[in-house]
Design a protein around this motif. Sequence first.
Motif, PDB file in Angstrom:
ATOM      1  N   THR A  98      56.693  51.029  14.402  1.00 16.08           N
ATOM      2  CA  THR A  98      56.722  49.586  14.657  1.00 16.08           C
ATOM      3  C   THR A  98      55.306  49.027  14.694  1.00 16.08           C
ATOM      4  O   THR A  98      55.015  47.992  14.073  1.00 16.08           O
ATOM      5  CB  THR A  98      57.426  49.300  16.006  1.00 16.08           C
ATOM      6  N   ALA A  99      54.421  49.717  15.421  1.00 16.84           N
ATOM      7  CA  ALA A  99      53.036  49.245  15.536  1.00 16.84           C
ATOM      8  C   ALA A  99      52.351  49.243  14.172  1.00 16.84           C
ATOM      9  O   ALA A  99      51.600  48.312  13.839  1.00 16.84           O
ATOM     10  CB  ALA A  99      52.274  50.127  16.526  1.00 16.84           C
ATOM     11  N   MET A 100      52.604  50.270  13.368  1.00 13.38           N
ATOM     12  CA  MET A 100      51.962  50.351  12.049  1.00 13.38           C
ATOM     13  C   MET A 100      52.488  49.252  11.123  1.00 13.38           C
ATOM     14  O   MET A 100      51.715  48.583  10.432  1.00 13.38           O
ATOM     15  CB  MET A 100      52.192  51.738  11.441  1.00 13.38           C
ATOM     16  N   LEU A 101      53.803  49.055  11.094  1.00 14.93           N
ATOM     17  CA  LEU A 101      54.346  48.014  10.210  1.00 14.93           C
ATOM     18  C   LEU A 101      53.848  46.635  10.650  1.00 14.93           C
ATOM     19  O   LEU A 101      53.485  45.797   9.813  1.00 14.93           O
ATOM     20  CB  LEU A 101      55.878  48.076  10.189  1.00 14.93           C
ATOM     21  N   ASP A 102      53.784  46.424  11.961  1.00 15.05           N
ATOM     22  CA  ASP A 102      53.264  45.155  12.472  1.00 15.05           C
ATOM     23  C   ASP A 102      51.801  44.971  12.047  1.00 15.05           C
ATOM     24  O   ASP A 102      51.397  43.872  11.646  1.00 15.05           O
ATOM     25  CB  ASP A 102      53.388  45.137  14.007  1.00 15.05           C
ATOM     26  N   ALA A 103      51.019  46.038  12.091  1.00 16.57           N
ATOM     27  CA  ALA A 103      49.603  45.950  11.680  1.00 16.57           C
ATOM     28  C   ALA A 103      49.487  45.632  10.191  1.00 16.57           C
ATOM     29  O   ALA A 103      48.616  44.853   9.780  1.00 16.57           O
ATOM     30  CB  ALA A 103      48.892  47.256  12.004  1.00 16.57           C
TER      31      ALA A 103
END
Length: 167
Positions: A98-103
């Motif tokens: 989730t954090a990577m896709l958001d970034a």
Amino acid sequence: MVIRDSGAADLPRILAITNHEILTGTALWTIVPATLASRGAWMAERQGAGYPVLVVVENGTVAGFGSYGAFRPHDGYLHTVEHSLYIDPAAARRGLGTAMLDALIRHATAAGRHAMIGGIEAGNAASLALHQRLGFRAAGTLPQVGRKFDRWLNLVFMHRLLGPDPA
Ligand SMILES: CC(C)(COP(=O)(O)OP(=O)(O)OC[C@H]1O[C@@H](n2cnc3c(N)ncnc32)[C@H](O)[C@@H]1OP(=O)(O)O)[C@@H](O)C(=O)NCCC(=O)NCCS
């Protein structure tokens, strides 16, 4: 957890995560293992073209990576990017994906891109759910366009517009 730009020192972990997916999963439609040289060339090409290759670091270890690049080569597609991300299964379900896709979404938005596309194997429930949660919608399925592990693979295009008012 920290997400940052990658460098050459991250290549061994990126290679290990890539090859695990190549050998055991259907997110990458190849059975040919990558090498340090091929991953290095890919990173250099992406970064040289101004695209990001990000890593997510957990407790000092690279636990995943994500990137985006051109969707298609012609200049009319300049505002559209295609992304991918891979999280080490040992670090799964802890919010890193989730954090990577958001970034990646934030990076592409800041870079003035207009649309993002992820090509996802239709049986990849985890990735489909993750993309749906972050605002992507299925824009079409191409049946049986890939083959791996002796079975046909269907490709789902997950699509999202970017920007403050992506109507
Ligand atoms: C898909 C992937 C990136 C998810 O990474 P992750 O760090 O485990 O994801 P998160 O912990 O942020 O989970 C986010 C949501 O995705 C969904 N999800 C993640 N793993 C799941 C699973 N095994 N089954 C069903 N849904 C799942 C859930 O909705 C989850 O939210 P929840 O934990 O609150 O229920 C990771 O499994 C992966 O790298 N898979 C192999 C490569 C791949 O498929 N890449 C994407 C193709 S572009």
